[in-house]
Write a protein that holds these residues in place. Sequence first.
Motif: not given
Ligand code: SAH
Length: 217
Positions: A89, A86, A210, A92, A134-135, A84, A107, A151
Amino acid sequence: MDRYKRQKARMVETQLAARGIKDPRVLKAMTTVPRHLFVDEGLIDQAYNDNPLPIGEHQTISQPYIVALMTQALELKGRERILEIGTGSGYQAAILAGLVDRVFSVERIASLATRARKILDQLNCYNVAIRVGDGSFGWKEEAPFDGIVTTAAAPAIPQYLLEQLVPGGKLIIPVGGRDIQDLIKITRNSADINDIKKESLCGCRFVSLIGKSGWSE
Ligand code: SAH
């Protein structure tokens, strides 16, 4: 406690089953995981509502329907390793934890990763590994994955993620502009990463990815 149980059951019936979520394992996971533990205390009464909610740091926990739709699209049987991008919270990841063998979640915001880890530990989701970074690069050391769920929204399909899928693996990802995107399901057909099948699941609105394959802050 009973109140949340009732709200959860109603969410599954009216927001998920009524809108075409059919996979019984996904419906069961959504009935089991306590979503109210993943939202801020002040929003706890809205935890089972039909919308995303803020989780701090300008990020959101996705709408329950979108979580169910993305999970169903991975076509999980139980033995998969899933990545996953992101964690947010952690909700997911908790849904996936009950459906597969291992979950790897990346994350970029450390405070969110720490908070998610605490809740996942409380729920005994020990098959979830979280990494801060960075994912967009995926998680090379743990690749390949049977499925990847992103996500946060990307401007295009990140090649690094396609490369980390097994043949037959699926990538579910919102692709489009910063405000509005298409939720896409990509199936990698073979060893050739250009040999893919692309399906559009629905329109959606995610926070931005990002990083390298996303946008700058
Ligand atoms: N799956 C989460 C939804 C999170 S919203 C849930 O169930 O709550 C998306 C998330 O992606 C945010 O927390 C944001 O910080 C993260 N995100 C954005 N760009 C990212 C990246 N390049 N690598 C990792 N996480 C990232």
